[in-house]
Design a protein around this motif. Sequence first.
Motif, PDB file in Angstrom:
ATOM      1  N   UNK A   1       0.856  -1.188   0.000  1.00 51.06           N
ATOM      2  CA  UNK A   1       0.000   0.000   0.000  1.00 51.06           C
ATOM      3  C   UNK A   1       0.889   1.234   0.000  1.00 51.06           C
ATOM      4  N   UNK A   2       0.284   2.387   0.072  1.00 55.55           N
ATOM      5  CA  UNK A   2       1.073   3.618   0.136  1.00 55.55           C
ATOM      6  C   UNK A   2       1.771   3.762   1.480  1.00 55.55           C
ATOM      7  N   UNK A   3       1.331   3.008   2.475  1.00 56.47           N
ATOM      8  CA  UNK A   3       1.888   3.111   3.822  1.00 56.47           C
ATOM      9  C   UNK A   3       2.838   1.966   4.154  1.00 56.47           C
ATOM     10  N   UNK A   4       2.538   0.748   3.702  1.00 57.11           N
ATOM     11  CA  UNK A   4       3.360  -0.414   4.043  1.00 57.11           C
ATOM     12  C   UNK A   4       3.772  -1.186   2.801  1.00 57.11           C
ATOM     13  N   UNK A   5       4.829  -1.935   2.982  1.00 57.41           N
ATOM     14  CA  UNK A   5       5.278  -2.834   1.922  1.00 57.41           C
ATOM     15  C   UNK A   5       4.374  -4.066   1.925  1.00 57.41           C
ATOM     16  N   UNK A   6       4.662  -5.029   1.057  1.00 55.79           N
ATOM     17  CA  UNK A   6       3.916  -6.281   1.006  1.00 55.79           C
ATOM     18  C   UNK A   6       4.061  -6.990   2.345  1.00 55.79           C
ATOM     19  N   UNK A   7       2.954  -7.516   2.868  1.00 53.27           N
ATOM     20  CA  UNK A   7       2.986  -8.230   4.136  1.00 53.27           C
ATOM     21  C   UNK A   7       2.320  -9.592   3.976  1.00 53.27           C
ATOM     22  N   UNK A   8       2.651 -10.464   4.908  1.00 51.93           N
ATOM     23  CA  UNK A   8       1.974 -11.754   4.992  1.00 51.93           C
ATOM     24  C   UNK A   8       1.407 -11.844   6.400  1.00 51.93           C
ATOM     25  N   UNK A   9       0.177 -12.296   6.485  1.00 58.24           N
ATOM     26  CA  UNK A   9      -0.455 -12.508   7.776  1.00 58.24           C
ATOM     27  C   UNK A   9      -0.655 -14.008   7.935  1.00 58.24           C
ATOM     28  N   UNK A  10      -0.180 -14.545   9.057  1.00 57.04           N
ATOM     29  CA  UNK A  10      -0.356 -15.960   9.365  1.00 57.04           C
ATOM     30  C   UNK A  10      -1.503 -16.080  10.351  1.00 57.04           C
ATOM     31  N   UNK A  11      -2.413 -17.006  10.077  1.00 59.32           N
ATOM     32  CA  UNK A  11      -3.583 -17.184  10.936  1.00 59.32           C
ATOM     33  C   UNK A  11      -3.663 -18.647  11.339  1.00 59.32           C
ATOM     34  N   UNK A  12      -3.675 -18.886  12.651  1.00 60.72           N
ATOM     35  CA  UNK A  12      -3.735 -20.243  13.192  1.00 60.72           C
ATOM     36  C   UNK A  12      -5.174 -20.747  13.214  1.00 60.72           C
ATOM     37  N   UNK A  13      -5.351 -22.008  13.603  1.00 64.69           N
ATOM     38  CA  UNK A  13      -6.676 -22.645  13.603  1.00 64.69           C
ATOM     39  C   UNK A  13      -7.678 -21.920  14.493  1.00 64.69           C
ATOM     40  N   UNK A  14      -7.192 -21.295  15.582  1.00 62.04           N
ATOM     41  CA  UNK A  14      -8.095 -20.621  16.520  1.00 62.04           C
ATOM     42  C   UNK A  14      -8.286 -19.142  16.211  1.00 62.04           C
ATOM     43  N   UNK A  15      -7.663 -18.655  15.139  1.00 56.15           N
ATOM     44  CA  UNK A  15      -7.808 -17.258  14.742  1.00 56.15           C
ATOM     45  C   UNK A  15      -6.673 -16.365  15.198  1.00 56.15           C
ATOM     46  N   UNK A  16      -5.792 -16.888  16.069  1.00 57.75           N
ATOM     47  CA  UNK A  16      -4.638 -16.091  16.474  1.00 57.75           C
ATOM     48  C   UNK A  16      -3.832 -15.762  15.225  1.00 57.75           C
ATOM     49  N   UNK A  17      -3.287 -14.554  15.158  1.00 59.22           N
ATOM     50  CA  UNK A  17      -2.616 -14.139  13.933  1.00 59.22           C
ATOM     51  C   UNK A  17      -1.398 -13.275  14.231  1.00 59.22           C
ATOM     52  N   UNK A  18      -0.547 -13.186  13.232  1.00 61.48           N
ATOM     53  CA  UNK A  18       0.610 -12.295  13.271  1.00 61.48           C
ATOM     54  C   UNK A  18       0.874 -11.811  11.860  1.00 61.48           C
ATOM     55  N   UNK A  19       1.472 -10.637  11.746  1.00 61.99           N
ATOM     56  CA  UNK A  19       1.725 -10.031  10.428  1.00 61.99           C
ATOM     57  C   UNK A  19       3.166  -9.525  10.389  1.00 61.99           C
ATOM     58  N   UNK A  20       3.820  -9.757   9.260  1.00 59.41           N
ATOM     59  CA  UNK A  20       5.174  -9.250   9.059  1.00 59.41           C
ATOM     60  C   UNK A  20       5.379  -8.879   7.596  1.00 59.41           C
ATOM     61  N   UNK A  21       6.361  -8.031   7.356  1.00 58.49           N
ATOM     62  CA  UNK A  21       6.717  -7.630   5.993  1.00 58.49           C
ATOM     63  C   UNK A  21       7.437  -8.775   5.292  1.00 58.49           C
ATOM     64  N   UNK A  22       7.258  -8.818   3.989  1.00 57.84           N
ATOM     65  CA  UNK A  22       7.993  -9.749   3.132  1.00 57.84           C
ATOM     66  C   UNK A  22       8.463  -8.960   1.910  1.00 57.84           C
ATOM     67  N   UNK A  23       9.546  -9.406   1.283  1.00 60.74           N
ATOM     68  CA  UNK A  23      10.045  -8.650   0.126  1.00 60.74           C
ATOM     69  C   UNK A  23       9.034  -8.542  -1.005  1.00 60.74           C
ATOM     70  N   UNK A  24       8.303  -9.635  -1.281  1.00 56.45           N
ATOM     71  CA  UNK A  24       7.306  -9.631  -2.346  1.00 56.45           C
ATOM     72  C   UNK A  24       6.455 -10.890  -2.221  1.00 56.45           C
ATOM     73  N   UNK A  25       5.459 -11.001  -3.088  1.00 56.77           N
ATOM     74  CA  UNK A  25       4.555 -12.155  -3.039  1.00 56.77           C
ATOM     75  C   UNK A  25       5.293 -13.458  -3.278  1.00 56.77           C
ATOM     76  N   UNK A  26       6.263 -13.446  -4.184  1.00 58.01           N
ATOM     77  CA  UNK A  26       7.005 -14.665  -4.481  1.00 58.01           C
ATOM     78  C   UNK A  26       7.751 -15.169  -3.248  1.00 58.01           C
ATOM     79  N   UNK A  27       8.386 -14.279  -2.501  1.00 58.41           N
ATOM     80  CA  UNK A  27       9.111 -14.673  -1.281  1.00 58.41           C
ATOM     81  C   UNK A  27       8.159 -15.307  -0.268  1.00 58.41           C
ATOM     82  N   UNK A  28       6.954 -14.773  -0.160  1.00 60.17           N
ATOM     83  CA  UNK A  28       5.973 -15.338   0.770  1.00 60.17           C
ATOM     84  C   UNK A  28       5.537 -16.726   0.310  1.00 60.17           C
ATOM     85  N   UNK A  29       5.356 -16.899  -0.981  1.00 64.67           N
ATOM     86  CA  UNK A  29       4.963 -18.218  -1.503  1.00 64.67           C
ATOM     87  C   UNK A  29       6.075 -19.240  -1.300  1.00 64.67           C
ATOM     88  N   UNK A  30       7.323 -18.846  -1.504  1.00 60.23           N
ATOM     89  CA  UNK A  30       8.457 -19.738  -1.265  1.00 60.23           C
ATOM     90  C   UNK A  30       8.502 -20.114   0.215  1.00 60.23           C
TER      91      UNK A  30
END
Length: 107
Positions: A44-73
């Motif tokens: 977005x205009x404010x943040x770089x690409x991020x990935x959010x991990x969500x566990x079975x119970x809904x607990x989540x965390x978010x961090x920056x990643x270089x790009x979509x490909x890095x997150x997929x790898x």
Amino acid sequence: MAWFRRRPAPGLRHDREAEKADFAHLEHFVQTRRGVEAFLEPRTTVTETTVILIAHDGEWTRRRVPDHNAARVFGNRLGIPVYDIALVGYPQRMRDFNERRKRAAGN
């Protein structure tokens, strides 16, 4: 109106790039929770690409990643599914988890 939009000074960033510590945090989250899925969030205009991990119970965390490909790898390496948040949206279990936390903080 676009006339009044401020542009950042050259070289000045409001955000930082993904670091090894970001991936270490994400990997620890996957290793210590069940049913984790990854959801890619676009730059977005404010943040770089991020990935959010969500566990079975809904607990989540978010961090920056270089790009979509890095997150997929990353997801492939850890054996977790990776979804595009723009296509699938946020799962209900995440919203339920946030609501439970909000109610618990109010007590």
